[in-house]
Write a protein that holds these residues in place. Structure first.
Motif, PDB file in Angstrom:
ATOM      1  N   PRO A 136       0.833  -1.197   0.000  1.00  0.00           N
ATOM      2  CA  PRO A 136       0.000   0.000   0.000  1.00  0.00           C
ATOM      3  C   PRO A 136       0.872   1.253   0.000  1.00  0.00           C
ATOM      4  CG  PRO A 136       0.067  -0.943   2.205  1.00  0.00           C
ATOM      5  CD  PRO A 136       0.822  -1.879   1.294  1.00  0.00           C
ATOM      6  N   GLY A 137       0.301   2.367  -0.403  1.00  0.00           N
ATOM      7  CA  GLY A 137       0.987   3.648  -0.271  1.00  0.00           C
ATOM      8  C   GLY A 137       1.758   4.084  -1.505  1.00  0.00           C
ATOM      9  N   HIS A 138       1.732   3.312  -2.594  1.00  0.00           N
ATOM     10  CA  HIS A 138       2.501   3.684  -3.774  1.00  0.00           C
ATOM     11  C   HIS A 138       1.633   3.881  -5.017  1.00  0.00           C
ATOM     12  CE1 HIS A 138       6.127   2.928  -1.473  1.00  0.00           C
ATOM     13  NE2 HIS A 138       5.599   1.784  -1.090  1.00  0.00           N
ATOM     14  N   ALA A 139       0.311   3.946  -4.819  1.00  0.00           N
ATOM     15  CA  ALA A 139      -0.593   4.074  -5.968  1.00  0.00           C
ATOM     16  C   ALA A 139      -0.321   5.354  -6.748  1.00  0.00           C
ATOM     17  CB  ALA A 139      -2.052   4.029  -5.500  1.00  0.00           C
ATOM     18  N   ALA A 140       0.135   6.418  -6.060  1.00  0.00           N
ATOM     19  CA  ALA A 140       0.417   7.678  -6.763  1.00  0.00           C
ATOM     20  C   ALA A 140       1.574   7.523  -7.742  1.00  0.00           C
ATOM     21  CB  ALA A 140       0.707   8.797  -5.763  1.00  0.00           C
ATOM     22  N   LEU A 141       2.384   6.476  -7.593  1.00  0.00           N
ATOM     23  CA  LEU A 141       3.471   6.199  -8.543  1.00  0.00           C
ATOM     24  C   LEU A 141       3.036   5.189  -9.606  1.00  0.00           C
ATOM     25  CD1 LEU A 141       6.536   5.919  -6.129  1.00  0.00           C
ATOM     26  CD2 LEU A 141       5.620   7.937  -7.283  1.00  0.00           C
ATOM     27  N   GLY A 142       1.764   4.837  -9.590  1.00  0.00           N
ATOM     28  CA  GLY A 142       1.285   3.843 -10.544  1.00  0.00           C
ATOM     29  C   GLY A 142       1.507   2.416 -10.081  1.00  0.00           C
ATOM     30  N   VAL A 143       1.886   2.250  -8.811  1.00  0.00           N
ATOM     31  CA  VAL A 143       2.166   0.912  -8.275  1.00  0.00           C
ATOM     32  C   VAL A 143       0.969   0.451  -7.449  1.00  0.00           C
ATOM     33  CG1 VAL A 143       3.675  -0.449  -6.795  1.00  0.00           C
ATOM     34  CG2 VAL A 143       4.634   1.384  -8.189  1.00  0.00           C
ATOM     35  N   ARG A 153      -1.388  -2.421  -5.164  1.00  0.00           N
ATOM     36  CA  ARG A 153      -1.067  -3.100  -3.907  1.00  0.00           C
ATOM     37  C   ARG A 153      -0.637  -4.539  -4.096  1.00  0.00           C
ATOM     38  NH1 ARG A 153      -4.663  -0.857   1.092  1.00  0.00           N
ATOM     39  NH2 ARG A 153      -4.372   1.309   0.549  1.00  0.00           N
ATOM     40  N   LEU A 160       9.668  -2.099  -2.339  1.00  0.00           N
ATOM     41  CA  LEU A 160       8.730  -1.076  -1.863  1.00  0.00           C
ATOM     42  C   LEU A 160       7.947  -1.603  -0.654  1.00  0.00           C
ATOM     43  CD1 LEU A 160       7.471   0.317  -5.302  1.00  0.00           C
ATOM     44  CD2 LEU A 160       9.139   1.351  -3.759  1.00  0.00           C
ATOM     45  N   GLU A 192      -9.756   7.415 -13.888  1.00  0.00           N
ATOM     46  CA  GLU A 192      -9.903   7.675 -12.452  1.00  0.00           C
ATOM     47  C   GLU A 192      -9.472   6.460 -11.674  1.00  0.00           C
ATOM     48  OE1 GLU A 192     -13.435  10.878 -11.962  1.00  0.00           O
ATOM     49  OE2 GLU A 192     -13.983   8.796 -11.757  1.00  0.00           O
ATOM     50  N   ALA A 193      -9.418   6.668 -10.366  1.00  0.00           N
ATOM     51  CA  ALA A 193      -8.963   5.597  -9.481  1.00  0.00           C
ATOM     52  C   ALA A 193      -9.829   4.348  -9.613  1.00  0.00           C
ATOM     53  CB  ALA A 193      -9.004   6.099  -8.047  1.00  0.00           C
ATOM     54  N   LEU A 199     -10.043   0.244  -7.779  1.00  0.00           N
ATOM     55  CA  LEU A 199      -9.650  -0.486  -6.572  1.00  0.00           C
ATOM     56  C   LEU A 199      -9.907  -1.970  -6.775  1.00  0.00           C
ATOM     57  CD1 LEU A 199     -11.643   1.759  -4.091  1.00  0.00           C
ATOM     58  CD2 LEU A 199      -9.155   1.724  -4.307  1.00  0.00           C
ATOM     59  N   VAL A 210      -4.109   1.011 -10.947  1.00  0.00           N
ATOM     60  CA  VAL A 210      -4.496   2.095 -10.038  1.00  0.00           C
ATOM     61  C   VAL A 210      -5.479   3.065 -10.678  1.00  0.00           C
ATOM     62  CG1 VAL A 210      -2.384   1.905  -8.700  1.00  0.00           C
ATOM     63  CG2 VAL A 210      -2.485   3.529 -10.579  1.00  0.00           C
ATOM     64  N   THR A 211      -5.536   3.097 -12.019  1.00  0.00           N
ATOM     65  CA  THR A 211      -6.521   3.953 -12.682  1.00  0.00           C
ATOM     66  C   THR A 211      -7.166   3.186 -13.821  1.00  0.00           C
ATOM     67  OG1 THR A 211      -4.819   4.814 -14.168  1.00  0.00           O
ATOM     68  CG2 THR A 211      -5.325   6.143 -12.217  1.00  0.00           C
ATOM     69  N   GLU A 269      -4.004   7.831   2.180  1.00  0.00           N
ATOM     70  CA  GLU A 269      -3.276   7.665   0.930  1.00  0.00           C
ATOM     71  C   GLU A 269      -3.995   8.500  -0.128  1.00  0.00           C
ATOM     72  OE1 GLU A 269      -2.795   3.688  -0.655  1.00  0.00           O
ATOM     73  OE2 GLU A 269      -1.447   4.415  -2.226  1.00  0.00           O
ATOM     74  N   VAL A 327      -4.209   9.772  -3.997  1.00  0.00           N
ATOM     75  CA  VAL A 327      -3.757   9.389  -5.328  1.00  0.00           C
ATOM     76  C   VAL A 327      -4.393  10.318  -6.356  1.00  0.00           C
ATOM     77  CG1 VAL A 327      -3.486   7.493  -6.943  1.00  0.00           C
ATOM     78  CG2 VAL A 327      -3.703   7.008  -4.501  1.00  0.00           C
ATOM     79  N   LEU A 370       0.255   9.384 -12.654  1.00  0.00           N
ATOM     80  CA  LEU A 370       0.990   8.182 -13.029  1.00  0.00           C
ATOM     81  C   LEU A 370      -0.007   7.029 -12.966  1.00  0.00           C
ATOM     82  CD1 LEU A 370       4.318   8.589 -10.991  1.00  0.00           C
ATOM     83  CD2 LEU A 370       3.824   9.377 -13.292  1.00  0.00           C
ATOM     84  N   ALA A 406       1.053   1.606 -15.640  1.00  0.00           N
ATOM     85  CA  ALA A 406       2.134   0.745 -15.142  1.00  0.00           C
ATOM     86  C   ALA A 406       2.942   1.597 -14.163  1.00  0.00           C
ATOM     87  CB  ALA A 406       3.005   0.284 -16.301  1.00  0.00           C
TER      88      ALA A 406
END
Lengths: 328, 245
Positions: free
Chosen positions: A20-27, A29, A126, A241-242, A244, A265-266, B57, B59, B148, B151
């Motif tokens: 968790p916590g890396h969705a803003a980087l496109g990563v 869970r 990560l 958009e997001a 899940l 993530v999107t 979190e 995003v 982002l 990927a």
């Protein structure tokens, strides 16, 4: 101290609670598809909770333990033999060095977990040892396990009461798989998605009244649902958009897609529903060809159910830890 | 540096809307379009929330911010985590300049055309410009990382010259090489690893955009300002020895 993969099974990978916590980087869970089953497997061997276990899909792997180990199997029932002797699920088992564990096909359900005391100690990426097969993150760039892979076991104190065993030992107590493993085809609770109201009338009804079949194109990213196609009243032009795990998307084909643990993530497809978190493990245990149907739930109902399940799981985890502490 | 002149008062901008997504997630929606102004507000809100409410979190996407939380930690006295999160987010946004956002500026070297950008000539034909004019316009613009996604580390860039917009390929490639710079519709992006993809490939950068083992793992984050700089093949090969086109 390694576990060596002799045969990988159909699709086996290391999984934990995900990253968790890396969705803003496109990563995304990633992580175990059936979180309670994964969590309970770790608890049965006395792990603290976040350790990686092997997630097996439909057909389990065969592995050799190069050192003595404490293991547990949970999730979908499958044939398990330790040097030719049957091993039950939902209990703890001590295996001597050199033992070979052969896991067969699952009779019902889709995913089982093999946990080992100390956890599988590959390098975290990560903050997680989860293999994201889609984004290629994790052990060996997130590929599935292969024959010859050597998985190191993490260091852990021996459990109270059991030392230096030369023969396999199966604990005299086990967990009731209910309600943690539920392979019935009872409807999954579904929240209305942001674009549910944009479905035409028949499709609004059809989503909750219809029966879908999980397609064989399904994987850890998404479960594709075949059934009476659903339609929007008018086409929607949406910006990405997001999304899940549990998001039910409607692509132009009209066949919904339920996003799963490796959800991107999107996404740009209409979101017509959201599978209640409590029922995601049940969806993860459906196999291609199984029926999937939905019943409507409100956010309040789903949140209350999730909180209740979490309390029940926490209570069980405490009881397991207590029994291990007592040397049972 | 502010993205856009921050002259407007917050009260003149429509309030963002909350949409519940799941037991542990809310969407904070600013609009429903791909638009620089809108995305600037998204980035300002996301970075402010990230600073003030680190337990959420956040995003950012084109026009909305996903807020993910631990429902048990936000349950509050009445047991409604969504309302608690919503109240905390509104309070935090009250003190946020709605359009100001400190952004990094990154210049990305790109070797355009040839084996590095196999679709450059098709793009030029489609938009009825000479290939070097396509390159001049692509390098002449300033871009913003809208989000982002797709990927790990894949940046969706806003700011493409509208005249360079081209449809995606009819036959997506199974393997787009790492570093490929591409146009898809009115957007441009960079493939941070070898991936399948349907965008038109006009060049390739020797920069590695994403490495999970690095800190930070992604060279770009949402809100960053990006420029492209044309380099020749010799420079590319110097920067990435042993990476044949």
């Amino acid at each position: 101290m390694n576990v060596r993969i002799l045969q990988p099974g159909l699709l086996s990978s290391l999984q934990d609670a995900g990253r968790p916590g890396h969705a803003a980087l496109g990563v995304g869970r990633a992580g175990a598809m059936d979180i309670p089953a994964w969590r309970l497997a770790n608890a049965l061997v006395g792990n603290r909770g976040g350790e990686a276990a092997i997630e097996c899909t439909l057909l389990g792997p065969s592995v050799v333990f190069e050192e003595a180990a404490t293991i547990a199997l949970t999730g979908a029932p499958l044939r398990a033999q330790l040097d030719g002797r049957a091993v039950p699920l939902w209990t703890r088992c001590h295996v001597p060095a050199g033992s070979v564990l052969r896991l067969g096909g699952m009779t019902v359900g889709c995913r089982s977990y093999l946990a080992v005391r100390g956890g599988f100690d590959v390098a975290p990426i990560l903050g997680s040892r989860s293999s994201d097969l889609h984004a290629r993150l994790g052990y060996q760039q997130g590929r599935p396990l292969r024959a010859g892979d050597e998985l190191p076991i993490g260091v852990a104190d021996p459990l109270p009461g059991r030392h230096a065993i030369k023969t396999p030992y199966i604990a005299p107590w086990s967990l009731d798989p209910q309600p943690w493993f539920d392979f019935t085809e009872a409807p999954l609770a579904l929240l209305r998605g942001s674009h549910w109201s944009r479905l035409d009338r028949d499709s609004q009804r059809g989503l909750f009244a219809g029966k879908f079949v999980l397609s064989k194109d399904s994987n850890r990213t998404a479960g594709r649902l075949d059934g009476q196609p659903l339609h929007l009243e008018t086409a929607l032009e949406l910006v990405s958009e997001a999304t899940l795990p549990g998001t039910l998307q409607l692509p132009p084909s009209g066949q919904p897609i339920a996003l799963l643990a490796e959800a991107p993530v999107t996404g740009g497809y209409p979101r017509i529903g959201q599978v209640a978190a409590t029922d995601l493990p049940r969806l993860a245990q459906r196999r291609p060809g199984d029926t999937v149907c939905f019943r409507e739930s409100t956010l309040e109902q789903a949140s209350a159910r999730l909180a209740a399940r979490q309390r029940r799981l926490n209570l069980l985890l405490e009881r397991i830890a207590q029994r291990l502490q007592n040397g049972e | 540096m502010p993205w856009i002149e921050a002259g407007r008062k917050p009260s003149m901008i429509a309030e963002p809307q909350f949409e519940p997504l799941a037991e542990d997630a809310l969407l904070l929606r600013f609009g429903e379009r791909i638009d620089l102004d809108l995305n600037a507000r998204v980035q300002a809100a996301a970075s402010s929330l990230h600073r003030q409410l680190p337990q959420l979190e956040c995003v950012p996407a084109y026009a909305s911010v996903l807020l993910r939380f631990d429902p048990a930690a936000w349950a509050g006295a009445d047991g409604h985590p969504h309302q608690q999160v919503q109240a905390a987010v509104l309070a935090a946004l009250r003190d946020t300049d709605p359009v100001s956002h400190a952004a990094h500026e990154i210049t990305i070297p790109v070797c355009y055309g040839g084996a590095y950008g196999p679709d450059l000539l098709d793009v030029a034909t489609h938009v009825r410009l000479p290939a070097d004019e396509v390159v001049a316009r692509h390098t002449g613009a300033e871009y913003r990382v809208a989000m982002l996604g797709f990927a790990p580390g894949f940046p969706y860039l806003l700011g493409l010259d509208p005249q360079l917009a081209v449809p995606r390929r009819d036959d997506p490639r199974q393997r787009v090489p790492i570093g490929s710079v591409a146009i898809g519709g009115g957007q441009t992006g960079i493939y941070p690893q070898q991936l399948p993809g349907g965008w038109q490939l006009i060049g390739r950068t020797p920069l590695r955009l994403f490495d999970a083992a690095s800190e930070p793992p992604s060279r770009l984050v949402a809100g960053d300002r990006v420029r492209f700089q044309a380099i020749d093949e010799a420079t590319f090969r110097q920067l990435v020895p042993g990476d044949p086109p």
